[in-house]
Every structure is written in structure tokens, then in C-alpha cells.
Design a protein around this motif. Structure first.
Motif: not given
Length: 171
Positions: A65-72, A95-104
Motif C-alpha cells: 500500500a502507498p505511504v502518503r505524506v503526513g502519515q506515520y 502506515t498510520e493516518d494521523i487524523k483518523t488513526g487508521d493503520r494498514k
């Protein structure tokens, strides 16, 4: 040498993905991610060997999966199998989306390291043993991966002797 559990080598690294680390699609450069993988896997191997190590092989790096700018991105690694002087390390990046906390899970990989002494010569490493079902699965399937690595290495040597800047010189 006394055997160690897989968990004794566990190493974890978390980093913030910033714009300079990304391509025009605002996703992490694959090479940058691979540098992170090598770094944390090397730390896991050092923890197991209690000696310096060198990277011997990088195989089956799968970008899931892609790792996007701004993610951890959190990367964890541990030694799954040993053989004389070498150690196989399993690495997983999430990856973890810092706004939603979604991890993948975004990447998995296997790398091999060789322990070395102060003169850069290979030295023996302790055996490793699994403690849970996931570690057992990785440990039991490691000899098959090691055989595939050796076959690939032999093929790579042949390719290196055949191709390059002196492409097919007369013998």
C-alpha cells in the motif's frame, strides 16, 4: 552459544513521512522506505548477534500500500532464523493516518545479515527459537527461503560475470 527467542531481537522504528521523502504523487519513495527497512532490520540483527552485522541479501520486498505524506510509518523487525553466521530478519511496515488513526500494513520484507568481527570476518551467531505460532510459521519456512536465496545468489553471480560495462568480452 545459547539460543535466543525471536522476541529478543525485536526492533521498532516510527517516523513521520515528510514532503522531502516523497515523489510527485506525495507517496514515500520506495528507496527511502528500503533504507528504513535496512536500518531497523540491521538493528534487530545486531541485537541478536551482539556484534556488528552487514547486509547480505534483501529479498521479497513487497510494497502492499502507498505511504502518503503526513502519515506515520512504523517498522518492526525481528530475527526469524539463523544459520552459522547469518540471520534472516522479517520486517513489516505499517502506515498510520494521523487524523483518523487508521493503520494498514504497507510493506513486508525478508533480509539476511551476516555477523562480523572487528576484522570484518564472519562469526557465528546464536540459534533463534520461536515463541508463538506466527514466529513458528516464519521459522519453519525459513530453510525454503534460504534455499531460494542461495539459488538466486548463484544466478546473480552468473549474471554479474556475463553482463556489465565489459559486456561479453572474448575469451
Amino acid at each position: 552459544m545459547e539460543a535466543k527467542p525471536c522476541s529478543a531481537s525485536l526492533a521498532i522504528k516510527t517516523t513521520h513521512v515528510l514532503p522531502p521523502d516523497t515523489n510527485p504523487y506525495n507517496t514515500l519513495f520506495g528507496g527511502k522506505l528500503m533504507a528504513h527497512l535496512d536500518d531497523i532490520a540491521g538493528i534487530a540483527a545486531v541485537k541478536h548477534a551482539n556484534n556488528p552485522v552487514v547486509t547480505a541479501s534483501t529479498d521479497s520486498v513487497d510494497f502492499l500500500a502507498p505511504v502518503r505524506v503526513g502519515q506515520y510509518i512504523s517498522i518492526e523487525a525481528f530475527v526469524t532464523w539463523t544459520h552459522n553466521t547469518s540471520m534472516e530478519v522479517f520486517i513489516r511496515a505499517i502506515t498510520e493516518d494521523i487524523k483518523t488513526g487508521d493503520r494498514k500494513a504497507c510493506t513486508t520484507a525478508f533480509m539476511t545479515f551476516v555477523a562480523i568481527d572487528e576484522n570484518g570476518k564472519p562469526i557465528s551467531v546464536p540459534p533463534v527459537y520461536p515463541e508463538n505460532e506466527d514466529e513458528k510459521m516464519l521459522h519453519e519456512s525459513a530453510p525454503l527461503r534460504a534455499n531460494r536465496r542461495e539459488e538466486r545468489r548463484l544466478n546473480s553471480k552468473k549474471l554479474a560475470e556475463t553482463f556489465g560495462t565489459t559486456y561479453r568480452t572474448e575469451k
